[in-house]
Design a protein around this motif. Structure first.
Motif, short mmCIF file in Angstrom:
data_model
loop_
_atom_site.label_atom_id
_atom_site.label_comp_id
_atom_site.label_asym_id
_atom_site.label_seq_id
_atom_site.Cartn_x
_atom_site.Cartn_y
_atom_site.Cartn_z
N ASN A 266 0.61 -1.38 -0.07
CA ASN A 266 0.70 -0.09 -0.22
C ASN A 266 0.38 1.42 0.01
O ASN A 266 1.66 1.32 1.10
CB ASN A 266 -0.71 0.32 0.98
N PRO A 267 0.79 2.17 -1.25
CA PRO A 267 1.98 3.19 -0.72
C PRO A 267 1.75 4.26 0.40
O PRO A 267 2.81 4.68 0.40
CB PRO A 267 1.36 4.25 -2.42
N ASN A 268 0.67 4.33 0.90
CA ASN A 268 0.39 5.30 2.03
C ASN A 268 1.29 4.55 3.80
O ASN A 268 0.63 5.22 4.46
CB ASN A 268 -1.03 5.08 2.58
N ASN A 269 1.44 3.26 3.21
CA ASN A 269 2.08 2.43 4.43
C ASN A 269 3.45 1.88 4.14
O ASN A 269 3.43 0.64 3.32
CB ASN A 269 0.97 0.96 5.18
N PRO A 270 4.67 2.41 4.48
CA PRO A 270 5.53 1.60 4.82
C PRO A 270 5.78 -0.18 5.17
O PRO A 270 6.64 -0.72 5.10
CB PRO A 270 6.91 2.90 4.59
N PHE A 271 5.27 -0.03 5.88
CA PHE A 271 5.16 -1.43 6.83
C PHE A 271 4.45 -2.13 6.63
O PHE A 271 4.91 -3.54 7.15
CB PHE A 271 5.23 -0.52 8.00
N PHE A 272 3.94 -2.15 5.67
CA PHE A 272 3.10 -3.39 4.71
C PHE A 272 3.55 -3.42 3.35
O PHE A 272 3.29 -3.34 2.81
CB PHE A 272 1.59 -2.94 4.99
N ALA A 273 4.48 -4.25 4.19
CA ALA A 273 5.20 -4.98 2.14
C ALA A 273 5.58 -5.94 2.54
O ALA A 273 5.94 -6.72 2.61
CB ALA A 273 6.65 -4.24 2.33
N GLY A 274 5.66 -6.51 0.80
CA GLY A 274 5.79 -7.70 0.60
C GLY A 274 5.85 -8.17 -0.69
O GLY A 274 6.37 -6.60 -1.32
N PHE A 275 6.42 -9.13 -1.68
CA PHE A 275 6.12 -9.11 -2.93
C PHE A 275 4.84 -8.54 -3.62
O PHE A 275 3.69 -8.20 -3.25
CB PHE A 275 6.21 -10.35 -2.91
N VAL A 276 5.68 -7.82 -4.83
CA VAL A 276 4.72 -6.73 -5.40
C VAL A 276 4.78 -6.37 -7.01
O VAL A 276 6.05 -6.75 -7.12
CB VAL A 276 4.27 -4.92 -4.73
N LYS A 277 3.75 -6.53 -7.40
CA LYS A 277 3.18 -5.79 -9.04
C LYS A 277 3.38 -4.78 -8.55
O LYS A 277 2.19 -4.13 -8.48
CB LYS A 277 2.54 -6.74 -9.72
N GLU A 278 4.50 -4.07 -9.51
CA GLU A 278 4.52 -2.45 -9.60
C GLU A 278 4.07 -1.46 -10.65
O GLU A 278 4.26 -1.95 -11.44
CB GLU A 278 5.85 -2.31 -9.25
N ASP A 279 2.71 -0.52 -10.13
CA ASP A 279 2.12 0.07 -11.71
C ASP A 279 2.96 1.58 -11.36
O ASP A 279 2.80 2.57 -10.85
CB ASP A 279 0.87 0.54 -11.04
N VAL A 280 4.11 1.70 -12.42
CA VAL A 280 4.79 2.29 -12.42
C VAL A 280 4.51 3.48 -12.88
O VAL A 280 4.71 5.25 -12.54
CB VAL A 280 6.34 2.39 -13.04
N ARG A 281 3.29 3.85 -13.44
CA ARG A 281 2.34 4.93 -13.53
C ARG A 281 0.94 5.45 -13.06
O ARG A 281 0.66 6.50 -12.84
CB ARG A 281 1.50 4.58 -15.18
N ALA A 282 1.39 4.90 -11.65
CA ALA A 282 0.58 5.32 -10.56
C ALA A 282 1.25 6.42 -9.87
O ALA A 282 2.04 6.99 -10.01
CB ALA A 282 0.28 4.23 -9.42
N HIS B 27 17.31 6.84 -18.16
CA HIS B 27 17.87 7.62 -16.14
C HIS B 27 17.32 9.05 -16.75
O HIS B 27 17.60 9.60 -17.87
CB HIS B 27 19.47 8.04 -16.40
N GLY B 28 16.81 9.42 -15.87
CA GLY B 28 16.12 10.57 -15.67
C GLY B 28 13.99 10.33 -14.98
O GLY B 28 14.25 9.61 -14.23
N LYS B 29 13.61 11.41 -15.35
CA LYS B 29 11.92 11.49 -14.56
C LYS B 29 11.74 9.79 -15.39
O LYS B 29 11.52 9.96 -16.09
CB LYS B 29 11.44 12.54 -14.60
N LEU B 30 10.95 9.01 -14.80
CA LEU B 30 10.18 7.70 -14.84
C LEU B 30 8.96 8.74 -15.28
O LEU B 30 8.69 8.06 -16.07
CB LEU B 30 9.75 6.90 -13.63
N HIS B 31 7.92 9.40 -15.03
CA HIS B 31 7.17 9.64 -15.76
C HIS B 31 7.50 10.70 -17.09
O HIS B 31 6.52 10.16 -17.75
CB HIS B 31 6.11 10.95 -15.03
N ASN B 32 8.62 10.90 -17.50
CA ASN B 32 8.86 11.21 -18.92
C ASN B 32 9.24 9.85 -19.38
O ASN B 32 8.59 9.96 -20.90
CB ASN B 32 10.24 12.18 -18.76
N TYR B 33 9.79 9.03 -18.71
CA TYR B 33 10.35 7.70 -19.83
C TYR B 33 8.66 6.90 -20.01
O TYR B 33 8.28 6.42 -21.45
CB TYR B 33 11.05 6.84 -19.23
N THR B 34 8.14 6.80 -18.86
CA THR B 34 6.64 5.67 -19.32
C THR B 34 5.55 6.32 -20.07
O THR B 34 5.15 6.09 -21.43
CB THR B 34 6.09 5.65 -17.60
N GLY B 35 5.51 8.17 -20.03
CA GLY B 35 5.06 8.85 -20.95
C GLY B 35 4.97 8.52 -21.98
O GLY B 35 4.62 8.69 -22.68
#
Length: 188
Positions: free
Chosen positions: A51-67, A167-175
């Motif tokens: 959960n992006p709002n909770n750094p203590f609830f972590a584990g294996f994740v499929k990340e949405d880099v456009r979030a 190398h740079g801002k992720l949103h520039n690459y994904t966009g």
């Protein structure tokens, strides 16, 4: 016929308090590592926040880099060319982890072990760079000449097996990738 496959390592800095804390110890500018199966970053996996709002609830994740969580993220994307056998092995490992995602936890203790150069192995637990190095190693590709239990994102930057793509801002690459896909779709 054996054909080579491309797989990607994405290193990021989201600028969160947790990342800033890690940066104090590693001195690396990018402190989160992920594995991607495509250059468009549609299939990105790691060990991190569930959960992006909770750094203590972590584990294996499929990340949405456009979030929104990744909005201000700086990144470096690396490409690695591997054999079909290695690719299939890594795919299988990820599939098993996805099917058993609730078993996997974040290896916070192992991350502290890295700071003191002590290998802290925990079953079904990884920190992000340990995860990336481990799946490659189990696939027969040693990215770094050290135990995955001690690998940092900075170690991944320095391996000759990875070729920098962006190398740079992720949103520039994904966009940029989304615009290219849309243009290709319109011209097809």
């Amino acid at each position: 016929m054996n054909r080579d496959y491309e797989i990607y390592v994405l290193l990021t800095d989201t600028g969160t308090l947790f990342t800033k804390t890690i940066k104090l110890f590693t001195r690396d500018p990018l402190n989160h590592a992920s594995l991607a199966f495509d250059s468009n970053l549609n299939e990105v996996y790691s060990f991190g926040r569930k959960n992006p709002n909770n750094p203590f609830f972590a584990g294996f994740v499929k990340e949405d880099v456009r979030a929104d969580f990744f909005e201000q993220t700086t990144c470096a994307l690396y490409k690695c060319t591997i054999s079909q056998h290695a690719y299939q092995s890594i795919r299988t490992q990820i599939s098993v982890m996805e099917q058993n995602r609730d078993q996997y936890k974040y290896n916070l203790l192992g991350m502290f072990g890295v700071m003191f150069n002590i290998e802290m192995k925990r079953e079904y637990a990884y920190f992000c760079s340990q995860f990336v190095a481990s799946v490659f190693e189990q696939g027969g590709v040693n990215l770094v000449n050290k135990s995955p239990l001690l690998v940092t994102p900075g170690d991944l930057v320095n391996t000759p097996l990875l070729e920098l793509v962006y190398h740079g801002k992720l949103h520039n690459y994904t966009g940029c990738q989304q615009r290219q896909a849309a243009a290709t779709f319109r011209t097809a």
